[in-house]
Scaffold this motif. Sequence first.
Motif, short mmCIF file in Angstrom:
data_model
loop_
_atom_site.label_atom_id
_atom_site.label_comp_id
_atom_site.label_asym_id
_atom_site.label_seq_id
_atom_site.Cartn_x
_atom_site.Cartn_y
_atom_site.Cartn_z
N GLN A 112 0.82 -1.23 0.22
CA GLN A 112 -0.05 -0.06 -0.03
C GLN A 112 0.76 1.25 0.17
O GLN A 112 0.76 2.00 0.89
N PHE A 113 1.44 1.44 -1.04
CA PHE A 113 2.67 2.38 -1.32
C PHE A 113 2.12 3.88 -1.24
O PHE A 113 2.65 4.62 -0.70
N ASP A 114 0.75 3.76 -1.64
CA ASP A 114 -0.26 5.08 -1.71
C ASP A 114 -0.04 5.84 -0.24
O ASP A 114 0.02 7.17 0.01
N THR A 115 -0.38 4.71 0.64
CA THR A 115 -0.47 5.18 2.07
C THR A 115 0.73 5.45 2.69
O THR A 115 1.03 6.31 3.33
N ALA A 116 1.52 4.73 2.21
CA ALA A 116 2.98 4.34 2.96
C ALA A 116 3.95 5.51 2.56
O ALA A 116 5.00 6.33 3.17
N GLN A 117 3.69 6.27 1.08
CA GLN A 117 4.71 7.08 0.65
C GLN A 117 4.80 8.34 1.43
O GLN A 117 6.00 8.88 1.73
N PRO A 118 3.76 9.20 1.78
CA PRO A 118 4.05 10.30 2.63
C PRO A 118 4.65 10.10 3.92
O PRO A 118 5.28 10.79 4.43
N LEU A 119 4.41 8.78 4.54
CA LEU A 119 4.83 8.43 5.69
C LEU A 119 6.51 8.20 5.63
O LEU A 119 7.34 8.42 6.49
N TYR A 136 15.20 4.45 3.72
CA TYR A 136 14.03 5.20 3.32
C TYR A 136 14.19 5.78 2.02
O TYR A 136 13.31 5.79 0.85
N ALA A 137 15.50 6.45 1.39
CA ALA A 137 15.37 6.94 0.34
C ALA A 137 15.71 5.85 -0.88
O ALA A 137 15.39 6.20 -1.74
N HIS A 138 16.08 4.80 -0.49
CA HIS A 138 16.06 3.56 -1.23
C HIS A 138 14.72 3.09 -1.75
O HIS A 138 14.58 2.98 -3.08
N MET A 143 10.63 3.71 -6.24
CA MET A 143 9.31 3.90 -6.38
C MET A 143 8.99 5.10 -7.33
O MET A 143 8.00 5.78 -7.51
N GLY A 144 10.18 5.62 -7.69
CA GLY A 144 10.14 6.81 -8.52
C GLY A 144 10.15 8.16 -7.82
O GLY A 144 9.89 9.11 -8.28
N ASP A 145 10.44 8.35 -6.19
CA ASP A 145 10.42 9.42 -5.60
C ASP A 145 11.79 9.96 -5.30
O ASP A 145 12.64 9.12 -4.87
N ALA A 146 11.86 11.14 -5.49
CA ALA A 146 13.31 11.72 -5.40
C ALA A 146 13.57 12.32 -3.94
O ALA A 146 14.56 12.88 -4.01
N THR A 147 12.73 12.13 -3.30
CA THR A 147 12.99 12.73 -1.68
C THR A 147 14.53 12.43 -1.22
O THR A 147 15.07 13.37 -0.61
N THR A 190 15.08 7.89 -9.36
CA THR A 190 14.31 9.29 -8.84
C THR A 190 14.42 10.39 -9.99
O THR A 190 13.71 11.23 -9.83
N LYS A 191 15.17 9.94 -11.04
CA LYS A 191 15.36 11.30 -12.29
C LYS A 191 15.63 12.48 -11.77
O LYS A 191 15.32 13.45 -12.37
N SER A 192 16.47 12.41 -10.72
CA SER A 192 16.85 13.69 -10.00
C SER A 192 18.35 14.07 -10.97
O SER A 192 19.01 13.30 -11.38
N PRO A 193 18.43 15.44 -11.12
CA PRO A 193 19.63 15.82 -11.55
C PRO A 193 21.00 15.52 -11.04
O PRO A 193 22.04 15.09 -11.61
N ARG A 194 20.69 14.90 -9.59
CA ARG A 194 21.79 14.52 -8.76
C ARG A 194 22.43 13.24 -9.08
O ARG A 194 23.36 12.77 -8.63
N ALA A 195 21.58 12.41 -9.98
CA ALA A 195 21.64 11.07 -10.06
C ALA A 195 22.95 10.71 -11.19
O ALA A 195 23.54 9.62 -11.12
N LEU A 196 23.02 11.61 -11.96
CA LEU A 196 23.66 11.25 -13.26
C LEU A 196 25.25 10.98 -12.96
O LEU A 196 25.78 9.86 -13.48
N GLN A 197 25.58 11.75 -12.33
CA GLN A 197 27.37 11.81 -11.99
C GLN A 197 27.63 10.60 -11.38
O GLN A 197 28.66 9.82 -11.83
N PRO A 198 27.03 10.16 -10.42
CA PRO A 198 27.68 9.01 -9.59
C PRO A 198 27.48 7.87 -10.45
O PRO A 198 28.25 6.97 -10.18
N ILE A 199 26.40 7.60 -11.25
CA ILE A 199 25.86 6.48 -12.05
C ILE A 199 27.25 6.40 -13.22
O ILE A 199 27.78 5.26 -13.42
N LEU A 200 27.54 7.65 -13.67
CA LEU A 200 28.35 7.58 -14.83
C LEU A 200 30.01 7.31 -14.39
O LEU A 200 30.71 6.75 -15.01
#
Length: 325
Positions: A112-119, A136-138, A143-147, A190-200
């Motif tokens: 029930q990720f819709d309930t869990a996501q804000p939590l 939590y970040a993982h 699930m596509g959340d960049a928090t 996460t599609k975050s701009p911060r993601a690209l460099q560590p992966i490259l």
Amino acid sequence: YRCLLPRGIDGILVTGLGVSAHRDALPCIRMQADVQNQGYAAGVAAAMIARQGGSTRDLDIKALQRHLVEIGNLPKSVLTEVDSFPLPREKVIAAVEAVAKDYDQLEVVLAQFDTAQPLLRAAYEDSSDPKAKLVYAHILGMMGDATGAETLADAVSAASWDKGWRYTGMGQFGPCMSPLDSLIIALGRTKSPRALQPILEKVNRIEATAEFSHFRALAIALESLGDKSAAEPLARLLRQPGISGHAVTTIDTALETNPRSGTDNTTRNQALTELYLARALYRCGDYDGLGETILRQYAQDLHGHYARHAQAVLNSKKVRAGRLP
């Protein structure tokens, strides 16, 4: 019954090996007797739906269960059992707290990720424990959340390549990716701009002899980001000796590369690695046409699954470009 219903589609029941089940659970329901019983239940359900003229989701489950109990396919206890979903909010709250301890109760959080996501977001912001914060970040990233993208990026940057996983034809129980693989995929999602460099950075430090799961993780993460600047590093990786040239398009090639035994998965690992990387390159804008060239080779591969997949990737871009109806 839910495992027979394709998400977002009405009027279809999917049975047999096409049901929705985790790969570790599938061996329990794929034996001949199981498939026959499940197929019979699906057939009866389809007949009931057709007779009523309603939706596949409007089926009277108890009526179907009563019939299956009468013929001996189910125990009588199912008639008094109550569906456990949706879960009470209190249980989801408790699971969000517990999941920080080595992913305990993760199944509840994802159910029930819709309930869990804000939590999860709140727990991430409130936590002062680096390990809990990464958990939590993982989960959020997967699930596509960049928090928690910053935390994921730091973790991927700091980690060295761990032991990965190679494709195996049988005995695929347990994880099919390493802890670092999973973090890389989550970071990409996460599609975050911060993601690209560590992966490259990881692309530049991987060797051609690395396990398949590492290449797959990098490919999935980079195609999730879809950044054109990833194209050249992916092309360089594909041009490393041993990475490319594994498409089998002739009988002679098939005979030359045929595995020495039924348990030798070398050629599968090689082909899947190349196919994943080529797909990611193509979806990141390609470089010198290398991604498209490799995909077109695999579109002619004698292994039907590879060919169909390569064709689907090529056709998907044509659809986006308006070249197909």
